[in-house]
Write an enzyme that holds these catalytic residues in place. Structure first.
Site, PDB file in Angstrom:
ATOM      1  N   ARG A 161       0.993  -0.833   0.481  1.00  0.00           N
ATOM      2  CA  ARG A 161      -0.122  -0.070   0.323  1.00  0.00           C
ATOM      3  C   ARG A 161       0.927   1.131   0.026  1.00  0.00           C
ATOM      4  O   ARG A 161       0.928   2.385   0.457  1.00  0.00           O
ATOM      5  CB  ARG A 161      -0.636  -0.041   1.428  1.00  0.00           C
ATOM      6  CG  ARG A 161      -2.151  -1.021   1.354  1.00  0.00           C
ATOM      7  CD  ARG A 161      -2.761  -1.260  -0.064  1.00  0.00           C
ATOM      8  NE  ARG A 161      -4.337  -1.903   0.464  1.00  0.00           N
ATOM      9  CZ  ARG A 161      -4.052  -2.857  -0.129  1.00  0.00           C
ATOM     10  NH1 ARG A 161      -3.087  -3.817  -0.319  1.00  0.00           N
ATOM     11  NH2 ARG A 161      -5.019  -4.255  -0.071  1.00  0.00           N
ATOM     12  N   SER A 236     -10.224  -0.739   3.555  1.00  0.00           N
ATOM     13  CA  SER A 236      -9.690  -1.038   5.468  1.00  0.00           C
ATOM     14  C   SER A 236      -9.532   0.995   5.558  1.00  0.00           C
ATOM     15  O   SER A 236      -8.619   1.348   4.110  1.00  0.00           O
ATOM     16  CB  SER A 236      -8.120  -1.184   4.767  1.00  0.00           C
ATOM     17  OG  SER A 236      -8.687  -2.926   4.172  1.00  0.00           O
ATOM     18  N   GLU A 332      -5.364   3.550   6.407  1.00  0.00           N
ATOM     19  CA  GLU A 332      -4.932   3.483   4.384  1.00  0.00           C
ATOM     20  C   GLU A 332      -5.392   4.717   4.010  1.00  0.00           C
ATOM     21  O   GLU A 332      -4.270   4.800   2.677  1.00  0.00           O
ATOM     22  CB  GLU A 332      -4.831   2.425   4.993  1.00  0.00           C
ATOM     23  CG  GLU A 332      -4.868   1.772   3.667  1.00  0.00           C
ATOM     24  CD  GLU A 332      -5.494   1.011   2.681  1.00  0.00           C
ATOM     25  OE1 GLU A 332      -6.789   1.286   2.007  1.00  0.00           O
ATOM     26  OE2 GLU A 332      -5.624  -0.096   2.649  1.00  0.00           O
TER      27      GLU A 332
END
Ligand code: EPU
Length: 336
Positions: A161, A236, A332
């Site tokens: 990520r 998420s 995130e």
């Protein structure tokens, strides 16, 4: 065209009603270059599908919404094809298009919300595959100089990520096109992810084609992740923390059930959803915000929530996880 005081509610999947001081839709690289020349000094903010964004305030900036479209074939080789996708294209429609052409490589990334241009920024990943595995290069425009730029996969410095575009180049470029290298035959199907393997087995599929994997991924995602069109969310909310093995072993002494995925000899990735559930937050609702009952890692807006309320919930969860496990969760999503 430049609109003033434009509502961003339909441009972020959390459905937060914040405003942009100025707002423009960008349909071609030339149009962006012309606009940048006309208004050289405005502070800019690039917006894709708004699926990885939490707005806690109005944006006192000029929001450039990427609407660059187009899907074409750049190059065909014996087993591979390189496709060029406009940065404003919807990601999932791009995946479905690639499968209709008979191409493999994107199937595990089915149903991820957002745009093609945003995909490299956080190196989207799911069910055992990350974008970096198919990424060849991207075309962009430097927001300060208006120059056209290109970045190869190596230059993109992808991680979990993570990429150069999220770090040193954050807010500095506008991604106009991405180039992806897909397979035409001999597809390298990845069914390593437990839930995916199980679903295919249940369906009696032993030698899956890319389209089978896509169907299975869609099925799994729909069964545990909320559809942003129905319930505001950003997937998420936190990254899965990577901790050192010593800390993981001592965690396992106390919680023998703790799931962990080795990242190297020294590091283990722990699912944030598990930590949040253990901290007692799964399915909890506080006013108009909460965690999704089927996946604690997803924060949701039950309707009319302010961005601050989502962020207050996130901070409370981070504090509780820190207190119980001595692990720092990191968002995130991009919190503004
Ligand atoms: N778990 C719980 N409780 C929960 C949620 C998860 O105990 O409420 C535990 C379970 O043990 C489960 C494990 O966590 O086996 C992993 O859960 P899951 O398979 O749902 O995946 P994840 O690690 O929570 C990651 C990605 C997702 C991606 C899936 C599948 C991150 C931050 N998230 O979630 O990506 O779809 O794996 O590959 O890496 C996103 O980035 O927005 C996203 C949805």
């Amino acid at each position: 065209m430049i609109r003033a005081q434009h509502s961003l509610q339909s441009y972020n999947t959390f459905g937060i009603d914040a405003r942009a001081r100025w707002f423009s839709e960008i349909e071609t690289p030339d149009a962006l270059q012309a606009l940048l020349k006309q208004h050289p000094d405005r502070p800019l903010f690039v917006l894709g599908g708004g699926s990885n964004l939490l707005l806690t305030r109005d944006l006192d900036q000029w929001v450039l919404h990427n609407r660059i479209s187009g899907k074409s074939i750049v190059r065909e080789e014996a087993n591979n094809v390189v496709v060029r996708i406009g940065g404003g294209e919807n990601w999932h429609e791009t995946v479905l298009w690639s499968l209709q052409q008979g191409y493999g490589g994107l199937e595990n990334l089915s149903l991820i919300p957002g745009t093609a241009g945003a995909a490299p920024i956080q190196n989207i990943g799911a069910y055992g595959v990350e974008l970096s595995e198919v990424f060849e290069r991207l075309e962009a425009i430097d927001l300060q100089t208006g120059e056209r730029l290109e970045f190869t996969a190596e230059e993109a410095a992808f991680g979990y990520r993570d990429s150069l575009f999220k770090r040193a180049l954050k807010g500095k470029i506008f991604i106009t096109h991405i180039h992806l290298k897909l397979t035409r035959q001999k597809h390298a199907c990845n069914t390593s992810y437990g839930a995916l393997k199980n679903t295919l087995e249940e369906w009696g599929i032993h030698a899956p084609a890319p389209a089978d994997i896509s169907r299975a991924v869609i099925h799994i995602r729909q069964s545990k992740l909320p559809d942003p069109a129905e319930l505001g969310n950003s997937g998420s909310f936190f990254k899965n923390p990577v901790i050192d093995k010593v800390q993981f072993e001592s965690l396992r002494q106390q919680y023998p059930q703790v799931p962990g995925y080795p990242m190297s000899d020294a590091q283990v990735k722990v699912p944030a959803g598990w930590l949040i559930e253990q901290a007692g937050w799964k399915g909890k609702r506080v006013g108009s915000v909460g965690t999704y009952p089927k996946q604690a890692l997803v924060l949701v807006n039950y309707g009319g929530a302010k961005g601050e309320a989502v962020w207050a919930l996130a901070r409370q969860i981070m504090a509780d996880v820190k207190q119980q496990f001595s692990i720092d969760l990191q968002p995130e999503v991009n919190v503004l």
